[in-house]
Scaffold this motif. Structure first.
Motif, PDB file in Angstrom:
ATOM      1  N   LEU A 109       6.610  -2.455  -1.826  1.00  0.00           N
ATOM      2  CA  LEU A 109       6.177  -1.494  -0.813  1.00  0.00           C
ATOM      3  C   LEU A 109       7.368  -0.765  -0.201  1.00  0.00           C
ATOM      4  CD1 LEU A 109       3.579  -0.534   0.613  1.00  0.00           C
ATOM      5  CD2 LEU A 109       3.943  -2.329   2.303  1.00  0.00           C
ATOM      6  N   GLU A 113       7.958   3.291   0.125  1.00  0.00           N
ATOM      7  CA  GLU A 113       8.177   3.977   1.398  1.00  0.00           C
ATOM      8  C   GLU A 113       9.432   4.843   1.346  1.00  0.00           C
ATOM      9  OE1 GLU A 113       6.229   1.154   4.801  1.00  0.00           O
ATOM     10  OE2 GLU A 113       7.980   0.339   3.775  1.00  0.00           O
ATOM     11  N   LYS A 120       3.078   8.043   5.597  1.00  0.00           N
ATOM     12  CA  LYS A 120       3.191   6.916   6.522  1.00  0.00           C
ATOM     13  C   LYS A 120       2.132   5.833   6.268  1.00  0.00           C
ATOM     14  CE  LYS A 120       6.467   9.198   8.408  1.00  0.00           C
ATOM     15  NZ  LYS A 120       7.868   8.844   8.043  1.00  0.00           N
ATOM     16  N   SER A 142       0.192  -3.370   2.856  1.00  0.00           N
ATOM     17  CA  SER A 142       0.163  -2.018   3.416  1.00  0.00           C
ATOM     18  C   SER A 142       1.285  -1.792   4.414  1.00  0.00           C
ATOM     19  CB  SER A 142      -1.188  -1.761   4.094  1.00  0.00           C
ATOM     20  OG  SER A 142      -1.421  -2.707   5.121  1.00  0.00           O
ATOM     21  N   SER A 143       1.653  -0.536   4.580  1.00  0.00           N
ATOM     22  CA  SER A 143       2.646  -0.156   5.582  1.00  0.00           C
ATOM     23  C   SER A 143       2.011  -0.190   6.969  1.00  0.00           C
ATOM     24  CB  SER A 143       3.169   1.246   5.280  1.00  0.00           C
ATOM     25  OG  SER A 143       2.128   2.203   5.420  1.00  0.00           O
TER      26      SER A 143
END
Length: 282
Positions: A109, A113, A120, A142-143
């Protein structure tokens, strides 16, 4: 507004329609939750793009940039080794309102990013090919920016099967091996089952059906008893000094568990290698 209502308002772009991309596409359409007209696809091979668009009756676009521009949710279904080259030149096309879902094994992840800094709401999602029949296990991480959207995103993913939220890193790596690769490992065991029956005169067709029913029956019994451990289920089907007990004794003497664990670890190492050999962004 329900989560299904939210999903119906999303324009969903699928970038890459190989086996997994098509499995995801099929699950979305069959669910009845995602309107067919809200799906857009793109693919490097124009021939495959036309074929899939015709088969599923969805709209195709010629470039990934157009797909991103016309989508709220972008699902990246390209191979891990192709992901950087596919996304880096068009990374600026993403914006903070996009939900970006990567299906690529081995790409953490944090790397996603860095690759797509404007986005975002990024998720790393690992379904398996049983998504085709809505029986996939779908692991995701997930972010922070995606947190407030996870309810409807989980509902979207659940069109493929059972959704599990995990931390990226070791937990996701374990899910890649046990779930995504797990289908292949089970098929390998099923091959041995079928071959053994064939050696004893059972036709290949019947042997396959018997093997499939045995594995499906065991899985169904376990699922029907969620509070019962596998050890207890095994005890219930094993008579002392019986046929099953004799076979299990040999399995344990041959250290089959050790062999499987080594196989899992080797697969996990390969998942790490995919991330390490991928072009890193520092």
């Amino acid at each position: 507004m329900t989560t299904h209502d939210v999903i119906r308002t999303q324009k969903i772009g699928i970038m890459g329609v190989g086996n997994m991309g098509q499995a995801v596409l099929s699950a979305f359409i069959d669910s009845g939750i995602v309107p067919r007209e809200n799906i857009i696809i793109a693919n490097r091979s124009e021939r495959k793009l036309k074929k899939v668009a015709n088969e599923f009756q969805v709209r195709s676009v010629n470039t990934n940039e157009q797909l991103i521009d016309e989508s709220n949710v972008v699902i990246i279904g390209v191979k891990p080794q192709d992901l950087y080259q596919a996304i880096e030149p068009i990374a600026s096309s993403f914006h903070e309102d996009h939900v970006v879902i990567s299906l690529a094994a081995g790409i953490p992840l944090a790397s996603l990013e860095k690759l797509i800094p404007n986005a975002k709401k990024i998720l790393r999602v690992l379904p398996n090919t049983a998504a085709k029949i809505k029986l996939s296990v779908i692991a995701y991480s997930s972010s922070a920016g995606a947190t407030h959207h996870l309810k409807w995103i989980e509902d979207l993913l659940s069109t493929m099967g059972f959704v599990v939220a995990v931390e990226d890193g070791e937990m996701m790596e374990a899910m890649v091996v046990a779930s995504s690769s797990g289908i292949g490992f089970v098929y390998e065991l099923m091959m041995y089952w079928q071959e053994w029956l064939g050696e004893r005169g059972i036709s290949a067709n019947i042997a396959k059906q018997v093997t499939t029913k045995v594995f499906a029956g065991a899985a169904a019994m376990a699922e029907a008893a969620p509070q019962v451990s596998f050890e207890e289920l095994l005890r219930k089907v094993t008579s002392l000094k019986g046929v099953t007990a004799a076979g299990l004794e040999s399995i344990r003497e041959l250290e089959i568990e050790r062999a499987l664990r080594i196989s899992f670890e080797k697969a996990a190492m390969r998942d790490k290698e995919l991330g390490q050999t991928w072009i890193k962004i520092d």
